[in-house]
Design an enzyme around this catalytic site. Sequence first.
Site, PDB file in Angstrom:
ATOM      1  N   HIS A 149      56.678  23.654  15.659  1.00 53.64           N
ATOM      2  CA  HIS A 149      57.622  23.028  16.610  1.00 53.64           C
ATOM      3  C   HIS A 149      57.204  23.235  18.063  1.00 53.64           C
ATOM      4  CE1 HIS A 149      60.368  21.861  13.535  1.00 53.64           C
ATOM      5  NE2 HIS A 149      60.655  23.093  13.156  1.00 53.64           N
ATOM      6  N   ASP A 186      56.179  21.035   5.782  1.00 51.77           N
ATOM      7  CA  ASP A 186      57.411  21.734   6.148  1.00 51.77           C
ATOM      8  C   ASP A 186      58.551  20.709   6.180  1.00 51.77           C
ATOM      9  OD1 ASP A 186      58.251  24.476   7.891  1.00 51.77           O
ATOM     10  OD2 ASP A 186      59.465  22.710   8.324  1.00 51.77           O
ATOM     11  N   HIS A 188      60.880  20.336   8.151  1.00 47.62           N
ATOM     12  CA  HIS A 188      61.173  19.845   9.496  1.00 47.62           C
ATOM     13  C   HIS A 188      59.952  19.111  10.067  1.00 47.62           C
ATOM     14  CE1 HIS A 188      63.707  23.524   8.930  1.00 47.62           C
ATOM     15  NE2 HIS A 188      64.634  22.664   9.321  1.00 47.62           N
ATOM     16  N   ASP A 273      60.359  25.338   3.192  1.00 48.54           N
ATOM     17  CA  ASP A 273      61.797  25.104   3.357  1.00 48.54           C
ATOM     18  C   ASP A 273      62.248  23.779   2.755  1.00 48.54           C
ATOM     19  OD1 ASP A 273      60.273  23.976   5.350  1.00 48.54           O
ATOM     20  OD2 ASP A 273      61.397  24.829   7.013  1.00 48.54           O
TER      21      ASP A 273
HETATM   22 ZN   LIG Z   1      60.798  24.115   8.764  1.00 49.49          ZN
END
Ligand SMILES: [Zn+2]
Lengths: 373, 225
Positions: A149, A186, A188, A273
């Site tokens: 991120h 991931d 996200h 995740d």
């Molecule tokens: Zn994540």
Amino acid sequence: MSRTSEIQGVGSVPHAYYERSEPLTGVVLLPSQERHDPGEHPENVRRLPGVVDRLRDAPEWDRLFVLYPRYARTEDALRVHSEGFVEILESTGADAPLWLDTDTRVSRDSYPNSLLAAGAALAAVDAVAMEAYHRPDSLFALTRPPGHHTGIDKAMGFCLLNNVSIAARYAQATYGIERVAILDWDVHHGNGTQEIHYADPSVLFCSLHEWPLYPGTGWVDETGAGDGTGFNINIPMPTGSGDVEYLEALDRVALPVIEEFRPEILLVSAGQDCHAADPLCGQLVSASGFKAMATRSAELARRLGIGLVVIHEGGYNVSTLPLLDRSIVAGLGGFEVEEPDPFAPLDAEPPGAWDERLESVIATHAPRWEALR
Amino acid sequence: MRIGLVSGLDWRDGIARLRAAGAELICLPLLSFAPWVAAKRDRAGLEHAERPPSPSLLEAIELADGAWISASAYESEGEGVFYVSSYIAGPDGPVSRYRQAAVVAEPGRYEQMFWSPGHEGNEVAASPLGPTGSLVGSDVRSAPAWEELVSAGARAVVCGVAEDAESWPQTMTAVAGLAALHSVIAVIVNRGGRSNDVEFPGGGAAFDRHGAEIGTGELIEVAPG
Ligand SMILES: [Zn+2]
């Protein structure tokens, strides 16, 4: 002393591999990872020790290439991040504990630990990219904090330094590698990685992520900028996607495009995740799904004759993460995993809108990539 | 002294009734205030977690009206961070807290999806039963968990579980054995009633220092430890 620092045989090549016909894989372990301590937080100090313990107890442990990282240097970070941002990170220790945004917390030694985490990715790049007789085919860097991120000058989403981007630019700077592919599964969107390489045609970024979800970016039409247009591929997965959808996204889009790109190294941002029991998302991938994604990544790297470095990102269920990471190692090395995943969904409904999403990704990128036509 | 055991889903009525009957310590089962979320792989169950200290626990302390409470709350420390916290509370509020450490994953029992293993260690509280520790869930069958409490000075252990009809008798036997092994008083209460399509048989018992049954049912006379 952390349990990881008691491990013997660091950097050694298992004897069985002196004349090997099977893939050689292994792990980079992060000693003293508990120095980055955000407290009661999903990204906590208890995530990785259970993973290392499970691997040590597994029958394949003796066949793994195990090594320790070195610290990344400031110049490694500066290939990716702005000078001002690195200075801010450096200075956080004095004011810690400190929140860098609403969910990214640093403790006193978080910055040195994040340099070590980035260094783990670099050590893995060294091992798979160097011309050495015992070059491992792939390595899994068990790192925290995660990195994907963090963009050029902003830490967010539990991430400090962008480990995978630092590894990509290091590989280019150090080994004469021109083209790097980054696959990010991931749950996200890897918004930081996307931002860093958005206008760069030498780094192909392909992200599978639940959408809509934090951080909100990652729609199909974010395809890159300038010369980098067409080299940023987002596959927004509907909530409720599981093994079938994730493998279809790899088989129909990500892997064929990466193969056509002909990278000289393949990096994976592996966030577990998207597992069915993770508390932070709505996806349904199982342990065997992670193993299958790792297997496919390793097979592609083998076909292309390139090294594969898998870098740990998210994965926030402390109880299930050991099985998931072990399954990834098993996928890389061709090992069996005898433990069942109690959370593997047996009766999941296919998520709505998946076919349309996939078709729109293919339609968006088919003009640039022959493999999608 | 009198110990009250609340098995049923209506914990508010149970606490008030047992207090009126003279209970000085009222014990509740695993996940005392929430539905049995662990029955299904459905993330909607996470919504039942409360911010610590659990408002339901504080309400239970009020209802106990001067009696002590042993109960376990489903708590969240923030997004993605969940625990089952077992409290021993006096009239003025919680005195000890620990978080379930052995968390189960098996078909039909998906505890690992809903809460993380506790990592803070256990504590002993000076309750009317003497120096008292609590254990919940699979921790009640864990020899190291008992050893930790006993070496911290516990002379009594109160246990809250959610066992089905098949595992409940085995769990009681294990608790009686561990009480005898450590020479402490043990009290155990099981979840009762139907929740999330799972039927729990309820029930409870107290065991003396030799593991012999002192009594069963919802109100038991016990000499403090
Ligand atoms: Zn994540």
